[in-house]
Design a protein around this motif. Structure first.
Motif, PDB file in Angstrom:
ATOM      1  N   VAL A 111      65.877 -33.480  12.433  1.00 57.91           N
ATOM      2  CA  VAL A 111      66.775 -34.542  11.971  1.00 57.91           C
ATOM      3  C   VAL A 111      66.284 -35.899  12.453  1.00 57.91           C
ATOM      4  CG1 VAL A 111      69.116 -35.469  12.134  1.00 57.91           C
ATOM      5  CG2 VAL A 111      68.772 -33.041  11.754  1.00 57.91           C
ATOM      6  N   VAL A 112      65.856 -35.988  13.712  1.00 57.84           N
ATOM      7  CA  VAL A 112      65.364 -37.256  14.251  1.00 57.84           C
ATOM      8  C   VAL A 112      64.108 -37.702  13.508  1.00 57.84           C
ATOM      9  CG1 VAL A 112      64.365 -38.342  16.300  1.00 57.84           C
ATOM     10  CG2 VAL A 112      66.434 -36.967  16.504  1.00 57.84           C
ATOM     11  N   VAL A 113      63.204 -36.776  13.262  1.00 60.18           N
ATOM     12  CA  VAL A 113      61.990 -37.111  12.501  1.00 60.18           C
ATOM     13  C   VAL A 113      62.372 -37.564  11.094  1.00 60.18           C
ATOM     14  CG1 VAL A 113      59.901 -36.140  11.458  1.00 60.18           C
ATOM     15  CG2 VAL A 113      60.445 -35.662  13.837  1.00 60.18           C
ATOM     16  N   GLY A 114      63.331 -36.887  10.479  1.00 66.12           N
ATOM     17  CA  GLY A 114      63.785 -37.275   9.143  1.00 66.12           C
ATOM     18  C   GLY A 114      64.396 -38.666   9.121  1.00 66.12           C
ATOM     19  N   LEU A 115      65.219 -38.968  10.124  1.00 62.31           N
ATOM     20  CA  LEU A 115      65.812 -40.306  10.200  1.00 62.31           C
ATOM     21  C   LEU A 115      64.742 -41.373  10.403  1.00 62.31           C
ATOM     22  CD1 LEU A 115      68.958 -39.558  12.378  1.00 62.31           C
ATOM     23  CD2 LEU A 115      68.905 -40.085   9.938  1.00 62.31           C
ATOM     24  N   PHE A 116      63.765 -41.072  11.257  1.00 65.12           N
ATOM     25  CA  PHE A 116      62.695 -42.036  11.507  1.00 65.12           C
ATOM     26  C   PHE A 116      61.871 -42.292  10.252  1.00 65.12           C
ATOM     27  CE2 PHE A 116      58.290 -42.959  12.643  1.00 65.12           C
ATOM     28  CZ  PHE A 116      58.473 -44.184  13.267  1.00 65.12           C
ATOM     29  N   ILE A 117      61.507 -41.224   9.544  1.00 66.38           N
ATOM     30  CA  ILE A 117      60.713 -41.400   8.334  1.00 66.38           C
ATOM     31  C   ILE A 117      61.534 -42.098   7.248  1.00 66.38           C
ATOM     32  CG2 ILE A 117      59.530 -40.177   6.470  1.00 66.38           C
ATOM     33  CD1 ILE A 117      58.614 -38.178   8.524  1.00 66.38           C
ATOM     34  N   GLY A 118      62.804 -41.774   7.161  1.00 70.33           N
ATOM     35  CA  GLY A 118      63.666 -42.480   6.216  1.00 70.33           C
ATOM     36  C   GLY A 118      63.752 -43.960   6.528  1.00 70.33           C
ATOM     37  N   PHE A 119      63.811 -44.299   7.809  1.00 66.01           N
ATOM     38  CA  PHE A 119      63.845 -45.698   8.232  1.00 66.01           C
ATOM     39  C   PHE A 119      62.507 -46.391   7.941  1.00 66.01           C
ATOM     40  CE2 PHE A 119      62.988 -48.901  11.497  1.00 66.01           C
ATOM     41  CZ  PHE A 119      64.038 -49.775  11.254  1.00 66.01           C
ATOM     42  N   ALA A 120      61.413 -45.704   8.196  1.00 61.16           N
ATOM     43  CA  ALA A 120      60.089 -46.306   8.063  1.00 61.16           C
ATOM     44  C   ALA A 120      59.599 -46.382   6.621  1.00 61.16           C
ATOM     45  CB  ALA A 120      59.085 -45.519   8.900  1.00 61.16           C
ATOM     46  N   ALA A 121      60.312 -45.803   5.677  1.00 63.46           N
ATOM     47  CA  ALA A 121      59.845 -45.743   4.292  1.00 63.46           C
ATOM     48  C   ALA A 121      60.220 -46.975   3.478  1.00 63.46           C
ATOM     49  CB  ALA A 121      60.399 -44.493   3.624  1.00 63.46           C
ATOM     50  N   ILE A 122      60.581 -48.050   4.126  1.00 69.08           N
ATOM     51  CA  ILE A 122      61.027 -49.240   3.395  1.00 69.08           C
ATOM     52  C   ILE A 122      59.995 -49.795   2.426  1.00 69.08           C
ATOM     53  CG2 ILE A 122      60.426 -50.933   5.167  1.00 69.08           C
ATOM     54  CD1 ILE A 122      63.154 -52.270   4.457  1.00 69.08           C
ATOM     55  N   PRO A 123      58.686 -49.769   2.717  1.00 71.23           N
ATOM     56  CA  PRO A 123      57.751 -50.316   1.723  1.00 71.23           C
ATOM     57  C   PRO A 123      57.531 -49.403   0.514  1.00 71.23           C
ATOM     58  CG  PRO A 123      56.592 -49.844   3.786  1.00 71.23           C
ATOM     59  CD  PRO A 123      58.011 -49.447   3.962  1.00 71.23           C
ATOM     60  N   PHE A 124      57.977 -48.160   0.595  1.00 72.09           N
ATOM     61  CA  PHE A 124      57.675 -47.199  -0.460  1.00 72.09           C
ATOM     62  C   PHE A 124      58.811 -46.960  -1.439  1.00 72.09           C
ATOM     63  CE2 PHE A 124      55.265 -45.960   3.362  1.00 72.09           C
ATOM     64  CZ  PHE A 124      54.005 -46.299   2.892  1.00 72.09           C
ATOM     65  N   ILE A 125      60.027 -47.281  -1.050  1.00 74.80           N
ATOM     66  CA  ILE A 125      61.184 -47.010  -1.920  1.00 74.80           C
ATOM     67  C   ILE A 125      62.192 -48.130  -1.744  1.00 74.80           C
ATOM     68  CG2 ILE A 125      62.398 -45.568  -0.237  1.00 74.80           C
ATOM     69  CD1 ILE A 125      63.119 -43.767  -2.692  1.00 74.80           C
ATOM     70  N   ASP A 126      62.888 -48.465  -2.805  1.00 77.75           N
ATOM     71  CA  ASP A 126      63.816 -49.583  -2.746  1.00 77.75           C
ATOM     72  C   ASP A 126      65.280 -49.139  -2.609  1.00 77.75           C
ATOM     73  OD1 ASP A 126      63.822 -48.532  -5.255  1.00 77.75           O
ATOM     74  OD2 ASP A 126      63.887 -50.448  -6.312  1.00 77.75           O
ATOM     75  N   LEU A 127      65.519 -48.089  -1.865  1.00 81.80           N
ATOM     76  CA  LEU A 127      66.884 -47.677  -1.530  1.00 81.80           C
ATOM     77  C   LEU A 127      67.372 -48.468  -0.325  1.00 81.80           C
ATOM     78  CD1 LEU A 127      66.723 -43.776  -1.798  1.00 81.80           C
ATOM     79  CD2 LEU A 127      67.923 -45.317  -3.316  1.00 81.80           C
ATOM     80  N   ASP A 128      68.675 -48.597  -0.201  1.00 83.91           N
ATOM     81  CA  ASP A 128      69.254 -49.240   0.981  1.00 83.91           C
ATOM     82  C   ASP A 128      68.946 -48.416   2.220  1.00 83.91           C
ATOM     83  OD1 ASP A 128      70.368 -51.215  -0.584  1.00 83.91           O
ATOM     84  OD2 ASP A 128      72.331 -50.231  -0.710  1.00 83.91           O
ATOM     85  N   LEU A 129      69.030 -49.075   3.378  1.00 83.48           N
ATOM     86  CA  LEU A 129      68.754 -48.392   4.639  1.00 83.48           C
ATOM     87  C   LEU A 129      69.664 -47.190   4.830  1.00 83.48           C
ATOM     88  CD1 LEU A 129      67.343 -48.209   7.393  1.00 83.48           C
ATOM     89  CD2 LEU A 129      69.096 -49.759   8.273  1.00 83.48           C
ATOM     90  N   THR A 130      70.933 -47.334   4.534  1.00 86.59           N
ATOM     91  CA  THR A 130      71.885 -46.231   4.705  1.00 86.59           C
ATOM     92  C   THR A 130      71.488 -45.028   3.852  1.00 86.59           C
ATOM     93  OG1 THR A 130      73.615 -47.868   5.045  1.00 86.59           O
ATOM     94  CG2 THR A 130      74.331 -45.627   4.606  1.00 86.59           C
ATOM     95  N   LEU A 131      71.113 -45.285   2.622  1.00 89.14           N
ATOM     96  CA  LEU A 131      70.733 -44.183   1.729  1.00 89.14           C
ATOM     97  C   LEU A 131      69.433 -43.521   2.177  1.00 89.14           C
ATOM     98  CD1 LEU A 131      71.610 -45.820  -1.688  1.00 89.14           C
ATOM     99  CD2 LEU A 131      72.933 -44.136  -0.403  1.00 89.14           C
ATOM    100  N   ARG A 132      68.484 -44.313   2.686  1.00 90.80           N
ATOM    101  CA  ARG A 132      67.236 -43.734   3.193  1.00 90.80           C
ATOM    102  C   ARG A 132      67.505 -42.878   4.423  1.00 90.80           C
ATOM    103  NH1 ARG A 132      63.997 -47.819   5.002  1.00 90.80           N
ATOM    104  NH2 ARG A 132      65.495 -49.406   4.479  1.00 90.80           N
ATOM    105  N   LEU A 133      68.416 -43.331   5.294  1.00 90.98           N
ATOM    106  CA  LEU A 133      68.755 -42.533   6.480  1.00 90.98           C
ATOM    107  C   LEU A 133      69.462 -41.245   6.096  1.00 90.98           C
ATOM    108  CD1 LEU A 133      69.862 -45.316   8.979  1.00 90.98           C
ATOM    109  CD2 LEU A 133      67.726 -44.027   8.963  1.00 90.98           C
ATOM    110  N   TRP A 134      70.346 -41.309   5.099  1.00 90.04           N
ATOM    111  CA  TRP A 134      71.004 -40.093   4.620  1.00 90.04           C
ATOM    112  C   TRP A 134      69.968 -39.107   4.066  1.00 90.04           C
ATOM    113  CZ3 TRP A 134      75.347 -37.601   5.139  1.00 90.04           C
ATOM    114  CH2 TRP A 134      76.495 -38.286   5.534  1.00 90.04           C
ATOM    115  N   ALA A 135      69.046 -39.617   3.263  1.00 84.80           N
ATOM    116  CA  ALA A 135      68.019 -38.742   2.691  1.00 84.80           C
ATOM    117  C   ALA A 135      67.160 -38.132   3.794  1.00 84.80           C
ATOM    118  CB  ALA A 135      67.147 -39.526   1.709  1.00 84.80           C
TER     119      ALA A 135
END
Length: 94
Positions: free
Chosen positions: A45-69
């Protein structure tokens, strides 16, 4: 309502891509370091949250949605690995 469906499709599609990356990174961490089995889902889960947070240059979802994913993908990665990692025995011995 249709816009909400499109956003959920994007989150689930992003989570599906993250699932494979998280699965590989958690397996790499398990083989590289000594980790208690109880902490592996939390690590995923921690790795998933980190990668979701760090994926900002690759996808234009909001931070909350990236963290959920990322969080959902982390939980799914642990479950996916456990499907193929069959273990004999039970969790509670009477």
């Amino acid at each position: 309502m249709n816009e909400v469906n499109e956003v959920m499709k994007d989150v689930l599609a992003f989570g599906t891509v993250l699932l494979l990356i998280i699965l590989a990174l958690v397996e790499l961490a398990k083989r590289s370091f000594t980790i208690k089995k109880n902490f592996v889902p939390a690590l995923a889960v921690v790795v998933g949250l980190f990668i979701g947070f760090a994926a900002i240059p690759f996808i234009d979802l909001d931070l909350t949605l990236r963290l959920w994913a990322g969080g959902l993908a982390g939980l799914s990665a642990t479950g996916l690995f456990e499907i193929f990692n069959f273990r004999d025995g039970v969790t509670k011995v009477e």
